[in-house]
Design a protein around this motif. Structure first.
Motif, mmCIF file in Angstrom:
data_model
loop_
_atom_site.group_PDB
_atom_site.id
_atom_site.type_symbol
_atom_site.label_atom_id
_atom_site.label_comp_id
_atom_site.label_asym_id
_atom_site.label_seq_id
_atom_site.Cartn_x
_atom_site.Cartn_y
_atom_site.Cartn_z
ATOM 1 N N LEU A 90 -47.125 23.376 -9.052
ATOM 2 C CA LEU A 90 -48.531 23.068 -9.257
ATOM 3 C C LEU A 90 -49.190 24.096 -10.162
ATOM 4 O O LEU A 90 -50.061 23.777 -10.964
ATOM 5 C CB LEU A 90 -49.250 23.004 -7.907
ATOM 6 C CG LEU A 90 -48.821 21.851 -6.989
ATOM 7 C CD1 LEU A 90 -49.396 22.042 -5.598
ATOM 8 C CD2 LEU A 90 -49.256 20.517 -7.581
ATOM 9 N N ASP A 91 -48.750 25.355 -10.030
ATOM 10 C CA ASP A 91 -49.270 26.436 -10.873
ATOM 11 C C ASP A 91 -48.076 27.227 -11.426
ATOM 12 O O ASP A 91 -47.678 28.232 -10.850
ATOM 13 C CB ASP A 91 -50.193 27.357 -10.063
ATOM 14 C CG ASP A 91 -50.887 28.389 -10.946
ATOM 15 O OD1 ASP A 91 -50.550 28.494 -12.141
ATOM 16 O OD2 ASP A 91 -51.772 29.100 -10.433
ATOM 17 N N PRO A 92 -47.500 26.765 -12.544
ATOM 18 C CA PRO A 92 -46.301 27.430 -13.079
ATOM 19 C C PRO A 92 -46.485 28.914 -13.356
ATOM 20 O O PRO A 92 -45.543 29.700 -13.214
ATOM 21 C CB PRO A 92 -46.025 26.646 -14.371
ATOM 22 C CG PRO A 92 -46.651 25.312 -14.148
ATOM 23 C CD PRO A 92 -47.873 25.589 -13.332
ATOM 24 N N ASP A 93 -47.708 29.312 -13.750
ATOM 25 C CA ASP A 93 -47.940 30.726 -14.079
ATOM 26 C C ASP A 93 -47.719 31.644 -12.881
ATOM 27 O O ASP A 93 -47.418 32.827 -13.044
ATOM 28 C CB ASP A 93 -49.368 30.917 -14.597
ATOM 29 C CG ASP A 93 -49.559 30.330 -15.985
ATOM 30 O OD1 ASP A 93 -48.583 30.347 -16.759
ATOM 31 O OD2 ASP A 93 -50.656 29.847 -16.284
ATOM 32 N N GLN A 94 -47.861 31.103 -11.664
ATOM 33 C CA GLN A 94 -47.645 31.908 -10.470
ATOM 34 C C GLN A 94 -46.163 32.169 -10.222
ATOM 35 O O GLN A 94 -45.796 33.063 -9.459
ATOM 36 C CB GLN A 94 -48.251 31.207 -9.244
ATOM 37 C CG GLN A 94 -49.759 31.107 -9.266
ATOM 38 C CD GLN A 94 -50.431 32.472 -9.224
ATOM 39 O OE1 GLN A 94 -50.035 33.349 -8.469
ATOM 40 N NE2 GLN A 94 -51.444 32.643 -10.068
ATOM 41 N N HIS A 95 -45.309 31.401 -10.872
ATOM 42 C CA HIS A 95 -43.868 31.510 -10.641
ATOM 43 C C HIS A 95 -43.117 32.059 -11.850
ATOM 44 O O HIS A 95 -42.055 32.665 -11.692
ATOM 45 C CB HIS A 95 -43.300 30.132 -10.273
ATOM 46 C CG HIS A 95 -43.830 29.606 -8.974
ATOM 47 N ND1 HIS A 95 -43.192 29.817 -7.778
ATOM 48 C CD2 HIS A 95 -44.961 28.907 -8.688
ATOM 49 C CE1 HIS A 95 -43.898 29.261 -6.800
ATOM 50 N NE2 HIS A 95 -44.975 28.699 -7.342
ATOM 51 N N LEU A 96 -43.649 31.834 -13.036
ATOM 52 C CA LEU A 96 -42.980 32.316 -14.237
ATOM 53 C C LEU A 96 -43.999 32.414 -15.365
ATOM 54 O O LEU A 96 -44.575 31.409 -15.768
ATOM 55 C CB LEU A 96 -41.845 31.367 -14.645
ATOM 56 C CG LEU A 96 -40.993 31.849 -15.812
ATOM 57 C CD1 LEU A 96 -39.973 32.890 -15.335
ATOM 58 C CD2 LEU A 96 -40.269 30.689 -16.473
ATOM 59 N N SER A 97 -44.205 33.614 -15.862
ATOM 60 C CA SER A 97 -45.141 33.776 -16.977
ATOM 61 C C SER A 97 -44.518 33.221 -18.251
ATOM 62 O O SER A 97 -43.294 33.088 -18.362
ATOM 63 C CB SER A 97 -45.473 35.258 -17.169
ATOM 64 O OG SER A 97 -44.330 35.956 -17.642
ATOM 65 N N ALA A 98 -45.369 32.925 -19.210
ATOM 66 C CA ALA A 98 -44.872 32.436 -20.499
ATOM 67 C C ALA A 98 -43.970 33.472 -21.154
ATOM 68 O O ALA A 98 -42.951 33.137 -21.762
ATOM 69 C CB ALA A 98 -46.040 32.090 -21.413
ATOM 70 N N GLU A 99 -44.327 34.747 -21.017
ATOM 71 C CA GLU A 99 -43.535 35.819 -21.638
ATOM 72 C C GLU A 99 -42.145 35.902 -21.017
ATOM 73 O O GLU A 99 -41.147 36.123 -21.712
ATOM 74 C CB GLU A 99 -44.266 37.149 -21.476
ATOM 75 C CG GLU A 99 -45.551 37.272 -22.298
ATOM 76 C CD GLU A 99 -46.682 36.412 -21.776
ATOM 77 O OE1 GLU A 99 -47.585 36.077 -22.581
ATOM 78 O OE2 GLU A 99 -46.683 36.064 -20.560
#
Length: 232
Positions: free
Chosen positions: A131-140
């Protein structure tokens, strides 16, 4: 594109003999069984092969536009490119990728460097992400490939977003977003239209910008992330 079970078997039978087809035999059988099936995959009776757990991918479908995929260029690729262009999109690569798998098979846990329009052609697959990809894997972290694994890392199921796709369904997969795919039918086939460098009226998506920022800092790696680097 034909969608019947028989038509999909014909596609599998044709593609498995091609040297560019990449496949992995899966399952809980012992190592020797998997090795024997791997050796026999391209030549064993198709009726037997479809009972094995496997995943197969082919990245170079344009080679088959004159025979196996006759009409795909005129009926799918050209209209889609025209649709995008008319709405202000540009891209540096737009190519189809074909995936075939059997019940119980799963893709790796990974992210792609390109945006993908996933089109379920036959059977069912479930596309899993967060639901919130940034919480699991940053773009970097995604840019340098920290995602890749045979299975997703431990996570709270409540954080997951899973979409089961039936024949004809389409789904947009954003570049650099972690995901994995499971097969829920005896045989399933999907085609992903992979969009490299997709841009809308001069603007890139946030995660696309992260990829380009990495390339700016590592010019020796720029443009080396082509279709051959897509995990399946």
């Amino acid at each position: 594109m034909l969608r019947s079970e028989m038509a999909v078997r014909l596609v599998l039978d044709h593609l498995r003999e091609d040297e560019e087809a990449r496949f992995t035999i899966l399952g809980d059988d012992d190592w020797q069984v998997r090795m024997d099936r791997t050796a026999a995959f391209r030549t064993a009776p198709i009726e037997e092969v479809v009972t094995w757990p496997f995943r197969l991918v082919h990245f170079n479908l344009s080679r088959f536009y004159d025979d196996l995929l006759h009409g795909f260029q005129d009926e799918v690729m050209i209209p889609w490119r025209t649709h995008l262009s008319a709405r202000g999109f540009t891209w540096q690569r737009l190519a189809p990728i074909l995936f075939l798998s059997t019940e119980g098979a799963a893709s790796t846990y990974h992210n792609d460097n390109s945006h993908g329009l996933v089109w379920q052609v036959h059977g069912t697959k479930t596309f899993h992400s967060y639901l919130d990809p940034d919480q699991h894997l940053s773009a970097e972290a995604a840019v340098i490939g920290e995602t890749t694994g045979e299975h997703p890392p431990a996570h709270d199921p409540a954080d997951r977003q899973s979409v089961t796709m039936q024949p004809g369904d389409q789904l947009w997969s954003h570049a650099l977003t972690p995901h994995w795919v499971t097969t829920g039918s005896a045989l399933a086939m999907s085609v992903t239209l992979s969009h490299g460098g997709l841009c809308h009226q001069g603007r890139f998506s946030e995660r696309e910008l992260a990829l380009r920022s990495y390339w700016d800092k590592n010019p020796g790696e720029a443009w080396t992330h082509d279709l051959r680097n897509v995990r399946f």
